[in-house]
Design an enzyme around this catalytic site. Structure first.
Site, mmCIF file in Angstrom:
data_model
loop_
_atom_site.group_PDB
_atom_site.id
_atom_site.type_symbol
_atom_site.label_atom_id
_atom_site.label_comp_id
_atom_site.label_asym_id
_atom_site.label_seq_id
_atom_site.Cartn_x
_atom_site.Cartn_y
_atom_site.Cartn_z
ATOM 1 N N GLU A 93 -29.872 -2.444 8.284
ATOM 2 C CA GLU A 93 -30.251 -3.621 8.177
ATOM 3 C C GLU A 93 -29.732 -4.218 6.629
ATOM 4 O O GLU A 93 -30.075 -3.450 5.619
ATOM 5 C CB GLU A 93 -31.891 -3.931 8.077
ATOM 6 C CG GLU A 93 -32.160 -5.167 7.572
ATOM 7 C CD GLU A 93 -33.766 -5.352 7.653
ATOM 8 O OE1 GLU A 93 -34.410 -6.161 7.605
ATOM 9 O OE2 GLU A 93 -34.410 -4.064 8.023
ATOM 10 N N PRO A 102 -29.627 -16.249 12.301
ATOM 11 C CA PRO A 102 -29.536 -17.726 12.443
ATOM 12 C C PRO A 102 -29.221 -18.113 10.848
ATOM 13 O O PRO A 102 -29.416 -17.397 10.029
ATOM 14 C CB PRO A 102 -30.970 -18.046 12.966
ATOM 15 C CG PRO A 102 -31.630 -16.812 12.582
ATOM 16 C CD PRO A 102 -30.966 -15.666 12.925
ATOM 17 N N ASN A 103 -28.519 -19.259 11.251
ATOM 18 C CA ASN A 103 -28.125 -20.018 9.673
ATOM 19 C C ASN A 103 -26.981 -19.410 8.930
ATOM 20 O O ASN A 103 -26.419 -19.908 7.918
ATOM 21 C CB ASN A 103 -29.370 -20.451 8.768
ATOM 22 C CG ASN A 103 -30.383 -21.497 9.656
ATOM 23 O OD1 ASN A 103 -29.837 -22.338 10.123
ATOM 24 N ND2 ASN A 103 -31.646 -20.981 9.703
ATOM 25 N N ARG A 121 -38.352 -12.722 -2.956
ATOM 26 C CA ARG A 121 -38.538 -14.177 -2.471
ATOM 27 C C ARG A 121 -39.861 -14.435 -1.961
ATOM 28 O O ARG A 121 -40.815 -13.768 -2.427
ATOM 29 C CB ARG A 121 -37.433 -14.348 -1.400
ATOM 30 C CG ARG A 121 -35.998 -13.963 -1.880
ATOM 31 C CD ARG A 121 -34.952 -14.531 -1.315
ATOM 32 N NE ARG A 121 -35.143 -15.877 -1.036
ATOM 33 C CZ ARG A 121 -34.215 -16.348 0.243
ATOM 34 N NH1 ARG A 121 -33.693 -15.641 1.023
ATOM 35 N NH2 ARG A 121 -34.670 -17.721 0.615
ATOM 36 N N ARG A 172 -24.734 -23.313 2.399
ATOM 37 C CA ARG A 172 -26.182 -23.161 2.265
ATOM 38 C C ARG A 172 -26.859 -22.600 0.910
ATOM 39 O O ARG A 172 -26.417 -21.241 0.951
ATOM 40 C CB ARG A 172 -26.781 -22.610 3.317
ATOM 41 C CG ARG A 172 -28.187 -22.206 3.686
ATOM 42 C CD ARG A 172 -28.431 -21.412 5.008
ATOM 43 N NE ARG A 172 -30.009 -21.053 4.734
ATOM 44 C CZ ARG A 172 -30.381 -19.966 5.300
ATOM 45 N NH1 ARG A 172 -29.780 -18.967 5.796
ATOM 46 N NH2 ARG A 172 -31.894 -19.903 5.293
ATOM 47 N N ASN A 219 -27.486 -8.347 9.930
ATOM 48 C CA ASN A 219 -28.264 -9.246 9.244
ATOM 49 C C ASN A 219 -29.100 -10.350 10.004
ATOM 50 O O ASN A 219 -28.431 -11.304 10.511
ATOM 51 C CB ASN A 219 -27.568 -10.021 7.903
ATOM 52 C CG ASN A 219 -28.287 -10.749 7.166
ATOM 53 O OD1 ASN A 219 -29.381 -11.296 7.436
ATOM 54 N ND2 ASN A 219 -27.532 -11.401 6.187
ATOM 55 N N TYR A 233 -27.430 -17.323 -1.509
ATOM 56 C CA TYR A 233 -26.680 -16.819 -0.906
ATOM 57 C C TYR A 233 -25.313 -16.636 -1.386
ATOM 58 O O TYR A 233 -24.567 -15.919 -0.757
ATOM 59 C CB TYR A 233 -26.684 -17.390 0.578
ATOM 60 C CG TYR A 233 -28.094 -17.389 1.084
ATOM 61 C CD1 TYR A 233 -28.621 -16.185 1.555
ATOM 62 C CD2 TYR A 233 -28.887 -18.640 1.170
ATOM 63 C CE1 TYR A 233 -30.101 -16.210 1.871
ATOM 64 C CE2 TYR A 233 -29.972 -18.667 1.837
ATOM 65 C CZ TYR A 233 -30.661 -17.540 2.143
ATOM 66 O OH TYR A 233 -31.725 -17.553 2.762
ATOM 67 N N ALA A 240 -33.449 -15.045 9.319
ATOM 68 C CA ALA A 240 -34.945 -15.315 9.474
ATOM 69 C C ALA A 240 -35.642 -14.416 10.656
ATOM 70 O O ALA A 240 -36.898 -14.058 10.564
ATOM 71 C CB ALA A 240 -35.194 -16.663 9.673
ATOM 72 N N HIS A 282 -29.111 -7.690 3.957
ATOM 73 C CA HIS A 282 -29.489 -9.005 3.355
ATOM 74 C C HIS A 282 -28.727 -9.391 2.038
ATOM 75 O O HIS A 282 -28.583 -8.215 1.279
ATOM 76 C CB HIS A 282 -31.016 -9.196 3.277
ATOM 77 C CG HIS A 282 -31.754 -8.907 4.419
ATOM 78 N ND1 HIS A 282 -31.862 -9.589 5.422
ATOM 79 C CD2 HIS A 282 -32.453 -7.928 4.734
ATOM 80 C CE1 HIS A 282 -32.553 -9.235 6.169
ATOM 81 N NE2 HIS A 282 -32.971 -8.032 5.979
#
Length: 170
Positions: free
Chosen positions: A121, A33-34, A130, A41, A97, A46, A100, A123
């Site tokens: 995985e 998502p996103n 964070r 964003r 990735n 990012y 969230a 990111h």
């Protein structure tokens, strides 16, 4: 993506849909998502690279590695679960990735565990630097590895690691 799809057409496909040419590896790239908003964003976190640019980079990188990637993005957990479940007949590994969903989705974790495919995985940001809720990954326990904090290079490094693992575990 067209260039990568042309590469697969050069080789005969086996009964399970995976290329019978031993050096050509197919990897499913999943964006959660996103991530469709990359480039606009929170560029301070990012970066300014778009999702389309990441996908193009991965296609080029895969071609150099005698591999093929197919990427998809969804904001919907069930769509990602369906893609993971369907991957078994078409791909040899997953680069994900989950955005969230990394921190919330037992469903994604269980789907990856169920298909028993090598999964890396990735990111863009270092999730451990964070907010505390981002420090836990449900996916990490079923992935062969996790790469975070290197921006777009996290994807490239993840692809290299995944392909290396697939080639050397057969």
């Amino acid at each position: 993506m067209t260039a990568a799809l042309v590469v697969i057409d050069k080789y005969r496909t086996g009964l399970n849909g995976v290329s019978s040419h031993s050096s050509l590896i197919k990897v499913l790239v999943l964006h959660g998502p996103n991530l469709n908003l990359l480039g606009a964003r929170e560029p301070g976190i990012y970066g300014s690279v778009t999702l389309a640019e990441i996908d193009s980079m991965l296609v080029a990188e895969a071609n150099q590695l005698q591999a093929e990637v197919e990427a998809m993005q969804s904001n919907h957990e069930g769509v990602l679960v369906d893609a993971i479940q369907a991957a078994k007949t078409k791909f040899q590994g997953i680069l994900i990735n989950a955005g969230a969903y990394t921190h919330t989705s037992v469903a994604l974790r269980d789907a990856i565990a169920a298909v028993k495919m090598p999964t890396v995985e990735v990111h863009l940001s270092n999730i451990y630097q964070r907010e505390s809720f981002r420090h836990h990954s449900y996916i990490a326990s079923v992935a062969i590895g996790q790469i975070s904090g290197f921006g777009v290079q996290s994807y490239r490094l993840g692809l290299h690691a995944l392909i290396h693992h697939i080639r050397h575990s057969n």
